[in-house]
Design an enzyme around this catalytic site. Structure first.
Site, PDB file in Angstrom:
ATOM      1  N   ALA A   1     -31.176   7.835  43.412  1.00 13.88           N
ATOM      2  CA  ALA A   1     -30.820   7.341  42.074  1.00 13.88           C
ATOM      3  C   ALA A   1     -31.728   7.951  41.010  1.00 13.88           C
ATOM      4  CB  ALA A   1     -30.893   5.814  42.050  1.00 13.88           C
TER       5      ALA A   1
ATOM      6  N   ARG B   1     -41.768  27.190  48.503  1.00 12.19           N
ATOM      7  CA  ARG B   1     -40.378  26.835  48.783  1.00 12.19           C
ATOM      8  C   ARG B   1     -40.221  26.241  50.192  1.00 12.19           C
ATOM      9  NH1 ARG B   1     -35.700  31.175  47.610  1.00 12.19           N
ATOM     10  NH2 ARG B   1     -35.969  30.500  45.488  1.00 12.19           N
TER      11      ARG B   1
ATOM     12  N   ASN C   1     -31.600  20.305  46.671  1.00  8.98           N
ATOM     13  CA  ASN C   1     -31.978  21.695  46.938  1.00  8.98           C
ATOM     14  C   ASN C   1     -32.958  21.844  48.098  1.00  8.98           C
ATOM     15  OD1 ASN C   1     -30.575  23.386  45.120  1.00  8.98           O
ATOM     16  ND2 ASN C   1     -31.761  22.534  43.419  1.00  8.98           N
TER      17      ASN C   1
ATOM     18  N   ARG D   1     -22.512  27.240  33.289  1.00  7.30           N
ATOM     19  CA  ARG D   1     -23.582  27.834  32.478  1.00  7.30           C
ATOM     20  C   ARG D   1     -23.140  29.185  31.925  1.00  7.30           C
ATOM     21  NH1 ARG D   1     -28.478  25.797  36.414  1.00  7.30           N
ATOM     22  NH2 ARG D   1     -28.965  23.923  35.191  1.00  7.30           N
TER      23      ARG D   1
ATOM     24  N   HIS E   1     -27.244  29.511  45.483  1.00  8.38           N
ATOM     25  CA  HIS E   1     -27.685  28.880  44.235  1.00  8.38           C
ATOM     26  C   HIS E   1     -29.122  29.318  43.986  1.00  8.38           C
ATOM     27  CE1 HIS E   1     -27.619  26.077  41.033  1.00  8.38           C
ATOM     28  NE2 HIS E   1     -28.410  25.182  41.572  1.00  8.38           N
TER      29      HIS E   1
HETATM   30  P1  NAD Z   1     -35.294  13.062  40.899  1.00  8.57           P
HETATM   31  O1  NAD Z   1     -36.684  13.235  41.366  1.00  8.57           O
HETATM   32  O2  NAD Z   1     -35.047  12.559  39.500  1.00  8.57           O
HETATM   33  O3  NAD Z   1     -34.505  12.077  41.904  1.00  8.57           O
HETATM   34  C1  NAD Z   1     -34.589  12.159  43.295  1.00  8.57           C
HETATM   35  C2  NAD Z   1     -34.516  10.745  43.823  1.00  8.57           C
HETATM   36  O4  NAD Z   1     -34.395  10.793  45.248  1.00  8.57           O
HETATM   37  C3  NAD Z   1     -35.766   9.897  43.529  1.00  8.57           C
HETATM   38  O5  NAD Z   1     -35.402   8.749  42.788  1.00  8.57           O
HETATM   39  C4  NAD Z   1     -36.310   9.544  44.912  1.00  8.57           C
HETATM   40  O6  NAD Z   1     -36.885   8.257  44.964  1.00  8.57           O
HETATM   41  C5  NAD Z   1     -35.050   9.643  45.748  1.00  8.57           C
HETATM   42  N1  NAD Z   1     -35.285   9.791  47.190  1.00  8.57           N
HETATM   43  C6  NAD Z   1     -36.180  10.582  47.817  1.00  8.57           C
HETATM   44  N2  NAD Z   1     -36.046  10.435  49.157  1.00  8.57           N
HETATM   45  C7  NAD Z   1     -35.043   9.564  49.375  1.00  8.57           C
HETATM   46  C8  NAD Z   1     -34.413   9.008  50.522  1.00  8.57           C
HETATM   47  N3  NAD Z   1     -34.823   9.342  51.751  1.00  8.57           N
HETATM   48  N4  NAD Z   1     -33.415   8.133  50.347  1.00  8.57           N
HETATM   49  C9  NAD Z   1     -32.988   7.785  49.115  1.00  8.57           C
HETATM   50  N5  NAD Z   1     -33.544   8.274  47.982  1.00  8.57           N
HETATM   51  C10 NAD Z   1     -34.554   9.144  48.108  1.00  8.57           C
HETATM   52  O7  NAD Z   1     -34.583  14.476  41.102  1.00  8.57           O
HETATM   53  P2  NAD Z   1     -33.245  14.988  40.398  1.00  8.57           P
HETATM   54  O8  NAD Z   1     -33.593  15.730  39.165  1.00  8.57           O
HETATM   55  O9  NAD Z   1     -32.256  13.898  40.342  1.00  8.57           O
HETATM   56  O10 NAD Z   1     -32.770  16.083  41.485  1.00  8.57           O
HETATM   57  C11 NAD Z   1     -32.321  15.648  42.747  1.00  8.57           C
HETATM   58  C12 NAD Z   1     -32.068  16.836  43.653  1.00  8.57           C
HETATM   59  O11 NAD Z   1     -30.953  17.579  43.156  1.00  8.57           O
HETATM   60  C13 NAD Z   1     -33.239  17.832  43.732  1.00  8.57           C
HETATM   61  O12 NAD Z   1     -33.327  18.317  45.060  1.00  8.57           O
HETATM   62  C14 NAD Z   1     -32.791  18.944  42.800  1.00  8.57           C
HETATM   63  O13 NAD Z   1     -33.397  20.171  43.121  1.00  8.57           O
HETATM   64  C15 NAD Z   1     -31.309  18.953  43.073  1.00  8.57           C
HETATM   65  N6  NAD Z   1     -30.463  19.589  42.057  1.00  8.57           N
HETATM   66  C16 NAD Z   1     -29.442  20.353  42.502  1.00  8.57           C
HETATM   67  C17 NAD Z   1     -28.581  20.948  41.607  1.00  8.57           C
HETATM   68  C18 NAD Z   1     -27.430  21.776  42.112  1.00  8.57           C
HETATM   69  O14 NAD Z   1     -26.751  22.419  41.321  1.00  8.57           O
HETATM   70  N7  NAD Z   1     -27.164  21.778  43.404  1.00  8.57           N
HETATM   71  C19 NAD Z   1     -28.769  20.761  40.227  1.00  8.57           C
HETATM   72  C20 NAD Z   1     -29.812  19.947  39.798  1.00  8.57           C
HETATM   73  C21 NAD Z   1     -30.658  19.344  40.728  1.00  8.57           C
END
Ligand code: NAD
Length: 307
Positions: free
Chosen positions: A10, A89, A121, A152, A176
């Site tokens: 969330a 990474r 990611n 984008r 990506h």
């Molecule tokens: P964020 O840090 O705001 O949110 C991540 C959430 O995951 C946190 O609230 C954390 O408490 C929760 N979490 C961690 N481990 C968990 C588990 N085992 N069970 C449940 N919740 C858990 O990060 P964000 O900005 O929302 O990004 C989330 C992910 O999406 C990252 O890996 C980011 O790199 C990826 N992302 C991917 C794309 C894409 O195009 N594929 C784009 C943007 C972000």
């Protein structure tokens, strides 16, 4: 409308996605799962309080118990940690892999008939891992990347040229990251390839800006990476599945010989509809496009080798 969509994680992307799914009235219930129970409940309540503005009846639930995803139609994985100073990474991959592993256990147990959209990611590698772990038909577990990258590129073309965004269609395939494969032949303004309308120098600059799209947002925002556009990209996928739209979109899917690749998850054009990835569209690449795609595939494969 489906009965239930769950979002695991969330955080920022999870929250933005939940808000858009509610506004678009795609599901009766949205369950937000996070390690931080109070935070998940807070996000759910905050969005719930927008219902009178957007006129949705969707019920939002926040929890730290993955059992609450029971019988979800769609599960979106946005849990994970971002790269922090001092981490490379591989460190991020190892941590997020462990997170996805646990989450997939929950999905397999509680939502065995769901469609799964991986966002965390490195999304190509984690989509691969989720597929391997579940061993479900490949149409049901997919990843989001190419829609965002294409959004984008479209935006940058509109900003640079003043052509209407409504006439612009971009197509970005591959992994990506730095090696994404923007296809200028298939990036069009009202059906006319940008190769006919823009000079090569401008196209090169637009492509570079697209490759750096995530970093540009991070540099500007400083406190967070992108989440509104990623949330919108995920919403497009959910909408295509819920409304059986059969949209042609770039999505990460497992390849079994398509594009000369096997045992790999990478962004390719697919038909996305009520059965998830209904079909993979195989384009006839030019030599240059094939080379760029193969390079991108190689980078993902070397990360897969690490796991
Ligand atoms: P964020 O840090 O705001 O949110 C991540 C959430 O995951 C946190 O609230 C954390 O408490 C929760 N979490 C961690 N481990 C968990 C588990 N085992 N069970 C449940 N919740 C858990 O990060 P964000 O900005 O929302 O990004 C989330 C992910 O999406 C990252 O890996 C980011 O790199 C990826 N992302 C991917 C794309 C894409 O195009 N594929 C784009 C943007 C972000």
């Amino acid at each position: 409308m489906v009965n239930k969509i769950s979002i695991i994680g969330a955080g920022r992307v999870g929250e933005s996605t939940a808000q858009m799914l509610a506004i678009k009235k795609l599901t009766q219930q949205i369950v937000l799962i996070d390690l931080d129970e109070k935070y998940a409940k807070g996000v759910a309540l905050d969005i719930q309080e927008t219902a009178s503005v957007y006129h949705f009846d969707t019920q939002l639930v926040g929890s730290n118990d993955i059992a609450n995803i029971q019988d979800s139609n769609i599960v979106i994985i946005t849990a994970g940690i971002p790269r922090k100073p001092g981490m490379d990474r591989a460190d991020v991959l190892a941590i997020n892999l462990k997170i996805i592993d646990e989450i997939m256990d929950g999905i397999i147990k509680y939502a065995p008939n769901s469609y799964v959209i991986v966002v965390s990611n490195p999304v190509d590698v984690l989509t691969y891992y989720a597929n391997k772990k579940a061993n479900w038909p490949r149409n049901r577990i997919m990843g989001q990347a190419g829609i965002l990258d294409s959004m984008r590129l479209s935006s940058f073309i509109a900003i640079e040229t003043d052509y209407s965004i409504n006439d612009i269609q971009a197509m970005v395939l591959g992994g990506h990251g730095d090696t994404m494969v923007p296809l200028t032949r298939f990036t069009t303004i009202s059906g006319i390839s940008i190769e006919h309308l823009l000079d090569q120098k401008t196209i090169d600059q637009l492509i570079q800006r697209t490759r750096d799209g995530g970093a540009e947002i991070l540099n500007l925002k400083q406190k967070s990476s992108a989440y509104d556009a990623p949330g919108a990209a995920v919403t497009i996928m959910v909408e295509a599945i819920v409304h059986n739209k059969n949209r042609l979109l770039p999505c990460i899917t497992m390849l079994k010989g398509e594009y000369g690749q096997t045992d790999l998850a990478i962004g390719v054009p697919v038909i996305l509809g009520g059965n998830g990835v209904e079909k993979i569209i195989e384009l006839k690449f030019t030599e240059q496009e094939q080379q760029a795609f193969d390079t991108s595939a190689q980078v993902i494969k070397s990360l897969i080798d690490e796991i």
